[in-house]
Each structure stands twice: as structure tokens, then as C-alpha cells.
Write a protein that holds these residues in place. Structure first.
Motif, short mmCIF file in Angstrom:
data_model
loop_
_atom_site.label_atom_id
_atom_site.label_comp_id
_atom_site.label_asym_id
_atom_site.label_seq_id
_atom_site.Cartn_x
_atom_site.Cartn_y
_atom_site.Cartn_z
N ARG A 223 22.27 -11.11 -21.01
CA ARG A 223 20.91 -10.25 -20.85
C ARG A 223 20.18 -9.88 -21.87
O ARG A 223 19.54 -8.85 -21.95
CB ARG A 223 21.43 -9.16 -19.92
CG ARG A 223 22.52 -8.13 -20.55
CD ARG A 223 22.49 -6.89 -20.12
NE ARG A 223 23.33 -6.05 -20.79
CZ ARG A 223 22.92 -5.22 -21.73
NH1 ARG A 223 21.60 -4.92 -21.74
NH2 ARG A 223 23.72 -4.47 -22.51
N ASP A 224 20.49 -10.54 -22.94
CA ASP A 224 19.64 -10.16 -24.29
C ASP A 224 19.57 -8.84 -24.68
O ASP A 224 18.74 -8.21 -24.73
CB ASP A 224 18.33 -10.87 -23.79
CG ASP A 224 17.46 -10.89 -25.29
OD1 ASP A 224 17.87 -10.80 -26.32
OD2 ASP A 224 16.01 -10.93 -25.12
N PRO A 225 20.93 -8.24 -24.80
CA PRO A 225 20.95 -6.95 -25.17
C PRO A 225 20.42 -6.62 -26.39
O PRO A 225 20.24 -7.21 -27.17
CB PRO A 225 22.63 -6.65 -25.28
CG PRO A 225 23.04 -8.05 -25.53
CD PRO A 225 22.28 -9.07 -25.01
N ILE A 226 19.95 -5.21 -26.78
CA ILE A 226 19.32 -4.57 -27.76
C ILE A 226 20.49 -4.28 -28.77
O ILE A 226 21.18 -3.23 -28.44
CB ILE A 226 18.42 -3.37 -27.10
CG1 ILE A 226 17.59 -3.78 -26.27
CG2 ILE A 226 17.68 -2.88 -28.59
CD1 ILE A 226 16.77 -2.76 -25.45
N LEU A 227 20.36 -4.98 -29.52
CA LEU A 227 21.67 -4.73 -30.95
C LEU A 227 20.85 -4.63 -32.27
O LEU A 227 19.91 -5.25 -32.27
CB LEU A 227 22.48 -5.86 -30.90
CG LEU A 227 23.47 -6.07 -29.56
CD1 LEU A 227 23.82 -7.47 -29.29
CD2 LEU A 227 24.34 -5.03 -29.50
N CYS B 49 26.84 5.62 -25.73
CA CYS B 49 27.60 4.60 -25.50
C CYS B 49 27.61 3.73 -24.28
O CYS B 49 27.48 4.35 -23.23
CB CYS B 49 29.17 5.11 -25.75
SG CYS B 49 30.51 3.95 -25.51
N GLU B 50 27.54 2.37 -24.27
CA GLU B 50 27.69 1.89 -22.99
C GLU B 50 28.98 0.78 -22.96
O GLU B 50 29.28 0.37 -24.00
CB GLU B 50 26.34 0.88 -22.61
CG GLU B 50 25.87 0.12 -23.85
CD GLU B 50 24.16 -0.09 -23.48
OE1 GLU B 50 24.41 -1.47 -23.01
OE2 GLU B 50 23.54 0.46 -23.65
N THR B 51 29.57 0.60 -21.82
CA THR B 51 30.68 -0.40 -21.66
C THR B 51 30.17 -1.50 -20.70
O THR B 51 29.63 -1.12 -19.78
CB THR B 51 32.03 0.46 -21.35
OG1 THR B 51 32.28 1.33 -22.13
CG2 THR B 51 32.94 -0.44 -21.15
N GLU B 52 30.35 -2.53 -21.10
CA GLU B 52 29.80 -3.78 -20.63
C GLU B 52 30.87 -4.92 -20.40
O GLU B 52 31.64 -5.19 -21.21
CB GLU B 52 28.56 -4.22 -21.10
CG GLU B 52 27.96 -5.50 -20.14
CD GLU B 52 26.52 -5.64 -20.45
OE1 GLU B 52 25.79 -4.87 -21.32
OE2 GLU B 52 25.88 -6.51 -19.64
N LEU B 53 31.08 -5.81 -19.33
CA LEU B 53 31.80 -6.82 -19.08
C LEU B 53 31.40 -7.78 -20.12
O LEU B 53 30.12 -8.12 -20.20
CB LEU B 53 31.82 -7.34 -17.84
CG LEU B 53 32.46 -6.27 -16.50
CD1 LEU B 53 31.92 -6.90 -15.46
CD2 LEU B 53 33.74 -6.44 -16.68
N ALA B 54 32.40 -8.34 -20.71
CA ALA B 54 31.83 -9.13 -21.88
C ALA B 54 31.24 -10.28 -21.43
O ALA B 54 30.32 -10.98 -22.00
CB ALA B 54 33.47 -9.64 -22.87
N SER B 55 31.49 -10.93 -20.11
CA SER B 55 31.14 -11.92 -19.33
C SER B 55 29.61 -11.84 -19.03
O SER B 55 29.00 -12.95 -18.85
CB SER B 55 31.79 -12.49 -18.16
OG SER B 55 32.14 -11.49 -17.39
N GLU B 56 29.21 -10.56 -18.92
CA GLU B 56 27.84 -10.39 -18.70
C GLU B 56 26.82 -10.07 -19.90
O GLU B 56 25.78 -10.27 -19.72
CB GLU B 56 27.42 -9.15 -17.64
CG GLU B 56 28.23 -9.32 -16.36
CD GLU B 56 27.45 -10.26 -15.50
OE1 GLU B 56 26.47 -10.00 -15.82
OE2 GLU B 56 28.00 -11.21 -14.81
N PHE B 57 27.55 -9.68 -20.88
CA PHE B 57 26.81 -9.14 -22.15
C PHE B 57 25.98 -9.86 -22.64
O PHE B 57 24.47 -9.68 -22.65
CB PHE B 57 27.92 -8.74 -23.21
CG PHE B 57 27.22 -7.97 -24.39
CD1 PHE B 57 26.82 -6.82 -24.41
CD2 PHE B 57 27.53 -8.86 -25.44
CE1 PHE B 57 26.39 -6.31 -25.63
CE2 PHE B 57 26.89 -8.10 -26.78
CZ PHE B 57 26.53 -6.86 -26.68
N ARG B 58 26.24 -11.21 -23.12
CA ARG B 58 25.38 -11.77 -23.82
C ARG B 58 24.13 -12.60 -23.25
O ARG B 58 23.18 -13.05 -23.59
CB ARG B 58 26.01 -12.86 -24.94
CG ARG B 58 26.53 -13.93 -24.26
CD ARG B 58 27.51 -14.84 -24.94
NE ARG B 58 28.01 -15.96 -24.36
CZ ARG B 58 27.58 -17.03 -24.67
NH1 ARG B 58 26.85 -17.32 -25.52
NH2 ARG B 58 28.45 -18.16 -23.93
#
Ligand code: F6R
Length: 369
Positions: free
Chosen positions: A90-94, A79-88
Motif C-alpha cells: 500500500r506504499d506506506p509512508i516511511l 504507532c501503527e501495527t500492520e500485517l506484514a503481508s499487507e504492509f508493502r
């Protein structure tokens, strides 16, 4: 409408035992098992989840940081927790086996909304934890678990935070239950202890006069530091955030283990440092390490304000001010440890003549990115 309190914030702090109890209501059955059918994500899907990503902002982000400890411990799902404002950005792996949990009191926070839209576009399932019925974030999510804090009017989040924590624990314990992890017995015990926690929050509220007095005595200070470890670390961050937004003071939260890597240089004579001490039972290594941290900062002149479990006598000699909280399982401690920090910030803001419910430059819901 403030129910006899001077500020909505005071009213909302006082409502926390009820908010916590209401958020548990109907979600634990008489045999002590969790029933989250309302979430409507089938067990078959939950058993397939191989990664959890929590996105949120501000106080909700701190709830998400705590949730990470609980989720990984009880479910063994990364599980990782990320600031919503940073998340999208950085091209997160989903993917389809990723569960994204979006936490938001208002359900209208634009950063969080954009993060969840991005997650869904990438094929992830999104579960919202939200306090506002029918708001945008739950409407755009695959599923929702509502917190039952009732309307939160003060800009600074208090009761919503405690109920976000409860919802996160419910999700973590439920996933553990559905997936049948090896922590089955611990999960049963924690579910029982969770049912007691609203009473314990009430007990903390009954002992806050010395905290208020302490806050008033610090009204002229410029800086307050907050230290914690494990789940106490996000609690320290939350204590610092409350103080920034309400008292307009320089306040910073640190992971206590990071002290020697830099922040200890900040310590000056009589600088207030709030330390959240983990239970001496449970993960006792952490407890002993933080006791040495308290000694280290005190040796450098810090005024130590120690939040520790009742019956923990080892910390007493190093505490200039000792704030007692009831004994809880380690992972649940934030529910009781955060309360004194809310009261502390509210009282400091009042002592400094600030507008408690409407801090300068802030809005209750942030609907721009
Ligand atoms: C702090 C505070 C804010 C909010 C943040 C997220 O006291 O209230 O940091 O927690 O703006 O808001 P929601 O939960 O509405 O998405």
C-alpha cells in the motif's frame, strides 16, 4: 525431549514463567532502569523517532497490536501495527525518522522479511524482535532484541508470544525512559511489576484444571467467540486464532465495543463466549462497559466464560464460568490473560482428537509469501 509432557505445546506452555524471566534477565539494572545497550541504536536516534510501525504475522501480529497500546501510552510516539503481508503493497509512508519493529519467532517468515526489506529501502530503521539467533530477519535489520523463549517446537506459538510481549514492553518502556516522557513514575512502577510477572504466569498455570475440564465439555460445539477491549482485544484475537489452528473450530475474536454493530447477531442459545475483562482499577470505564457487554450477550443466551482479575466481584453474577487471573497493571494483563486461552485451545484440540503439535495444513515457519 518433551520432558514428560504429552505434547511440545504443553511443555512450552509450562515453560512460560522461565521464558518470561529469561527475556527480562540482564535488561533491568539494580536501580530498576532498563539497559538495552545491546540494541545499539543510539539514544540520539531514538529521541528523533517520530513514528513507529510494527509489522508481523499471526500470533506475532497480536503481540504487535498490544505493543501499540503500550508504545503510544508510554512514549506518545504515534504507532501503527500492520500485517506484514499487507504492509508493502500500500506504499506506506516511511522515512529516516520512522522506526519499524519487525516481530518474528522464527526470523524466517517471508511476509515479515519482505516488509522489513521494503522499510529499509525507504530509509526507515528496523528493529527486529526475534527468538532465533542469527536468523534472516535479525541479520537484515539495523538492530535486534532477542526474546529468550528457547526453541519453540509446537506449531502453535505460546511461549514465544509471551516473550514477544515482554520484548515489546521493554522497547516501549525504554523509549519512554530515553525520551523522558511525563509517565516517568508509571514507567518505574511498571518495570518493577514486570519483574513480578513471571511468578504470576506461574500462578495462572497452577489453576488451569477447571479450564481443561471446561474445554473438554465444549468439544462438540461448532463456534466459540472471544471478546475483549483495549489490550484485551488482541488477546481475544489470539484466543480465537489458537482455537482455529488447534481445534479446527470456528472461532472469532471481536472488540467488545463492536458487538452492537453486528456480531451480537451471532449469539445463539448456549454459544460459548469468552470475555477478557480489564482490571476494575486503572481504566475502570472500560471495565464497566465490558460488564454491560457480558450482561447483553447473556441475556441473548450466550454461555459466558469470563476471564477476570482476582477480587473483581462485579462480574461474578454474569459469569457461567469464571477464570481468575492475578491483578496486574492494565497494559501488562495480556501476559496473564492469554495463558488460560492457550490451555483451553490445547485441551479442546486433544478432546477432538487433533494432532496438537502438528495441526493440519500448517508449518512452523512460513517461508513463502
Ligand atoms: C500461531 C502461529 C503463527 C505465527 C506466524 C508468524 O500460533 O504460530 O501465526 O505466529 O506464522 O511466525 P513468526 O513469529 O515465526 O514470524
Amino acid at each position: 525431549e518433551k520432558g514428560g509432557y504429552d505434547y511440545f505445546m504443553l511443555k512450552e506452555i509450562a515453560e512460560q514463567p522461565k521464558a518470561v524471566a529469561d527475556t527480562l534477565l540482564g535488561r533491568i539494572d539494580i536501580t530498576g532502569r532498563l539497559t538495552l545497550d545491546e540494541v545499539r541504536i543510539p539514544g540520539s536516534v531514538l529521541r528523533e523517532v517520530d513514528k513507529i510501525v510494527i509489522v508481523a504475522c499471526g500470533t506475532a501480529f497480536h503481540a504487535g497490536m498490544i505493543a501499540k497500546y503500550a508504545i503510544e501510552h508510554w512514549t506518545r510516539i504515534p504507532c501503527e501495527t500492520e500485517l506484514a503481508s499487507e504492509f508493502r503493497y500500500r506504499d506506506p509512508i516511511l522515512g529516516p525518522r520512522t522506526l519499524v519493529v519487525a516481530i518474528s519467532q522464527s526470523g524466517e517468515t517471508m511476509d515479515t522479511l519482505m516488509a522489513l526489506r521494503h522499510a529499509r529501502e525507504q530509509g526507515a530503521k528496523v528493529l527486529a524482535i526475534c527468538n532465533t539467533n542469527g536468523s534472516t530477519i535479525p541479520r537484515e535489520s539495523d538492530a535486534v532484541l532477542y526474546t529468550h523463549a528457547g526453541p519453540e517446537v509446537a506449531v502453535a506459538s505460546t511461549k514465544a508470544f509471551l516473550t514477544q510481549l515482554v520484548a515489546c514492553y521493554l522497547v516501549a518502556l525504554y523509549l519512554g525512559q530515553v525520551r523522558g516522557t511525563k509517565w516517568g513514575d508509571e514507567i518505574d512502577t511498571v518495570i518493577r511489576e514486570l519483574s513480578e510477572i513471571s511468578t504470576q504466569v506461574g500462578e495462572v498455570l497452577g489453576t488451569m484444571e477447571p479450564v481443561r475440564e471446561l474445554a473438554r465439555s465444549l468439544a462438540q460445539k461448532n463456534t466459540v467467540l472471544f471478546l475483549g477491549r483495549h489490550v484485551g482485544y488482541p488477546v481475544a484475537l489470539e484466543g480465537a486464532l489458537k482455537l482455529k489452528e488447534l481445534a479446527y473450530m470456528h472461532a472469532e475474536g471481536f472488540a467488545a465495543g463492536e458487538l452492537k454493530h453486528g456480531p451480537i447477531a451471532l449469539i445463539e442459545d448456549d454459544m460459548p463466549v469468552v470475555v477478557v475483562v480489564p482490571s476494575p482499577r486503572g481504566r475502570s470505564v472500560l471495565h464497566d462497559k465490558i460488564v454491560s457487554n457480558i450482561q447483553e450477550i447473556r441475556a441473548r443466551g450466550a454461555r459466558t466464560i469470563v476471564i477476570a482479575e482476582e477480587g473483581d466481584e462485579t462480574v461474578a453474577p454474569y459469569a457461567d464460568h469464571l477464570i481468575r487471573i492475578p491483578a496486574t497493571p492494565t497494559l501488562l494483563q495480556p501476559l496473564v490473560a492469554t495463558v488460560p486461552l492457550q490451555v483451553f485451545a490445547c485441551e479442546l484440540a486433544t478432546a477432538r482428537g487433533n494432532e496438537v503439535d502438528q495441526p493440519r495444513n500448517l508449518a512452523k515457519s512460513v517461508t513463502v509469501e
